[in-house]
Design a protein around this motif. Structure first.
Motif, PDB file in Angstrom:
ATOM      1  N   ASN A   1       0.850  -1.187   0.001  1.00 35.84           N
ATOM      2  CA  ASN A   1       0.023   0.001   0.054  1.00 35.84           C
ATOM      3  C   ASN A   1       1.138   1.306   0.009  1.00 35.84           C
ATOM      4  OD1 ASN A   1      -2.089   1.790   0.327  1.00 35.84           O
ATOM      5  ND2 ASN A   1      -2.437   1.178   2.331  1.00 35.84           N
TER       6      ASN A   1
ATOM      7  N   PHE B   1      -1.345   6.235   3.034  1.00 33.37           N
ATOM      8  CA  PHE B   1      -2.029   6.101   4.206  1.00 33.37           C
ATOM      9  C   PHE B   1      -2.530   7.276   4.880  1.00 33.37           C
ATOM     10  CE2 PHE B   1       2.290   7.204   5.750  1.00 33.37           C
ATOM     11  CZ  PHE B   1       2.083   7.902   6.924  1.00 33.37           C
TER      12      PHE B   1
ATOM     13  N   THR C   1       1.251   4.178  12.034  1.00 28.95           N
ATOM     14  CA  THR C   1       0.152   3.978  10.887  1.00 28.95           C
ATOM     15  C   THR C   1       1.079   3.414   9.748  1.00 28.95           C
ATOM     16  OG1 THR C   1      -0.740   5.788  11.605  1.00 28.95           O
ATOM     17  CG2 THR C   1      -1.509   4.898   9.401  1.00 28.95           C
TER      18      THR C   1
ATOM     19  N   TYR D   1       2.706   0.698   9.588  1.00 28.29           N
ATOM     20  CA  TYR D   1       2.534  -0.710   9.502  1.00 28.29           C
ATOM     21  C   TYR D   1       1.676  -1.248   8.497  1.00 28.29           C
ATOM     22  CZ  TYR D   1       5.447  -1.287  13.875  1.00 28.29           C
ATOM     23  OH  TYR D   1       6.585  -1.420  14.687  1.00 28.29           O
ATOM     24  N   LYS D   2       0.659  -0.442   8.531  1.00 30.46           N
ATOM     25  CA  LYS D   2      -0.452  -0.760   7.218  1.00 30.46           C
ATOM     26  C   LYS D   2      -0.081  -0.812   5.995  1.00 30.46           C
ATOM     27  CE  LYS D   2      -3.972   0.804  10.847  1.00 30.46           C
ATOM     28  NZ  LYS D   2      -5.075   1.709  10.866  1.00 30.46           N
TER      29      LYS D   2
ATOM     30  N   TYR E   1       2.657  -8.492   8.045  1.00 22.00           N
ATOM     31  CA  TYR E   1       3.502  -8.030   9.473  1.00 22.00           C
ATOM     32  C   TYR E   1       3.419  -9.363  10.366  1.00 22.00           C
ATOM     33  CZ  TYR E   1       3.906  -5.282  13.899  1.00 22.00           C
ATOM     34  OH  TYR E   1       4.610  -4.967  14.834  1.00 22.00           O
TER      35      TYR E   1
ATOM     36  N   SER F   1      -4.175   5.878  16.219  1.00 19.53           N
ATOM     37  CA  SER F   1      -3.679   5.313  14.947  1.00 19.53           C
ATOM     38  C   SER F   1      -4.499   3.791  14.898  1.00 19.53           C
ATOM     39  CB  SER F   1      -2.217   4.854  15.465  1.00 19.53           C
ATOM     40  OG  SER F   1      -1.482   5.748  15.483  1.00 19.53           O
ATOM     41  N   GLY F   2      -5.013   3.252  15.862  1.00 19.61           N
ATOM     42  CA  GLY F   2      -5.719   2.148  15.532  1.00 19.61           C
ATOM     43  C   GLY F   2      -7.167   2.496  15.124  1.00 19.61           C
TER      44      GLY F   2
ATOM     45  N   GLU G   1      -8.143   4.945  12.969  1.00 19.59           N
ATOM     46  CA  GLU G   1      -7.963   6.059  12.062  1.00 19.59           C
ATOM     47  C   GLU G   1      -9.319   6.140  10.935  1.00 19.59           C
ATOM     48  OE1 GLU G   1      -5.355   4.598   8.433  1.00 19.59           O
ATOM     49  OE2 GLU G   1      -4.389   5.507   9.839  1.00 19.59           O
ATOM     50  N   SER G   2      -9.669   4.813  10.721  1.00 15.15           N
ATOM     51  CA  SER G   2     -10.719   5.003   9.775  1.00 15.15           C
ATOM     52  C   SER G   2     -12.141   5.320  10.300  1.00 15.15           C
ATOM     53  CB  SER G   2     -10.900   3.332   9.121  1.00 15.15           C
ATOM     54  OG  SER G   2     -11.101   2.623  10.333  1.00 15.15           O
TER      55      SER G   2
END
Length: 308
Positions: free
Chosen positions: A168, A171, A179, A181-182, A187, A257-258, A260-261
């Motif tokens: 990706n 972000f 963030t 990490y996404k 992972y 951060s966890g 965020e969406s």
């Protein structure tokens, strides 16, 4: 060219209507950055030039404020550049470096607070042994470990991420925190375990020790005379305010951060900025107002400037 650009660069998609408000954003963040630099360097300058402040507690305060300046410098100049750019992008290697600096300096903040707590413990609970324990060598060791331990451990995380494939290239963020990490395709569990070890070493264990230390100080102060209680309250309260606020902001940063969406861009951006805005801006104000010796010398400095 487009493929090379996609592989090399990450798009920061957390900015809210930056084309419309770019100059407003720029002026706000530029003003904050200048205030951070001026407030922190004013206290550091005072500690350096005033010989009466050449004590372990004030040396650790100066180190903490310098650490805040470095942390701000990792984030603010890139943000200011992004506000004036047509595209908000960052090379993946630079993003990893920003990630490394952000978390290594964040870990250093905890370890410097740890050193300050230990200094207060020895000063209040073992006053006769204080000169023998808090020597120049002890201070140097604390300062060296405060910067080397987090940076060496976070460096391993950054290197592991650099060797992983990313799937990706966008972000929802305005700078490179956890963030990123996404962005990874996979992972691994091993990296998760190592990340938890690093978190424990540079944040959780120092925080537990700090709270234990201040609890011990409070117990001993309560059992002692009024003068000891006054000294403990006067010197420990600013450290506790800084510690508790920083712990809350770090926990807040992880939660944001966890999730965020679940937030609109503008809300997510504001929440993300808390960790790089409040501690660097308010720490020098807290120490300047609450630490009696620093406050006294600051007033004297400002009076001298006005006369000139």
């Amino acid at each position: 060219m487009e493929l090379a650009l996609n592989v090399s660069y990450i798009t920061l998609d957390g900015f809210f209507q930056v084309n419309k408000y770019r100059y407003l954003y720029f002026m706000i963040m530029f003003t904050l950055y200048i205030l951070i630099l001026c407030c922190n360097f004013a206290i550091v300058f005072l500690i350096v030039v005033e010989k009466s402040l050449h004590e372990p507690m004030y040396i650790f305060i100066a180190a903490l404020l310098l650490n805040s300046v470095m942390l701000s410098t990792v984030i603010y100049p890139k943000l200011l550049t992004d506000f004036l750019s047509k595209r908000q992008i960052i090379p993946y290697s630079v993003c990893l470096f920003q990630f490394f600096m952000f978390y290594s300096l964040g870990g250093s903040e905890f370890l410097l607070l740890f050193a300050m707590a230990y200094d207060r413990y020895v000063s209040i609970c073992k006053p006769l042994q204080y000169p023998m324990i808090m020597t120049k060598n002890t201070i140097s060791i604390f300062l060296t470990l405060a910067w080397i331990v987090p940076s060496s451990q976070v460096a391993v995380v950054a290197v592991l991420m650099a060797n992983k494939k990313i799937c990706n290239f966008t972000f929802t963020g305005i700078f490179c925190n956890n963030t990123i990490y996404k962005l990874l395709c996979v992972y691994s569990k091993a990296q998760t375990v190592y990340d938890m070890v690093v978190l424990s070493n540079v944040a959780i264990l120092p925080a537990v020790f700090i709270f234990f230390t201040y609890t011990r100080i409070l117990v001993i102060s309560y059992q002692s005379c009024k003068e000891v209680r006054r000294k403990a309250a006067q010197t420990c309260l600013p450290h506790l305010i800084v510690l508790i606020s920083y712990l809350c902001l770090c926990a807040f940063d992880v939660i944001v951060s966890g999730l965020e969406s679940n937030f609109p861009k503008i809300v997510h951006s504001i929440l993300t900025l808390q960790i790089v805005m409040y501690p660097p801006l308010f720490n020098p104000i807290i120490y300047g107002l609450k630490m009696k010796e620093i406050s006294k010398h600051l007033k004297r400095l400002f009076c001298a400037v006005k006369k000139n």
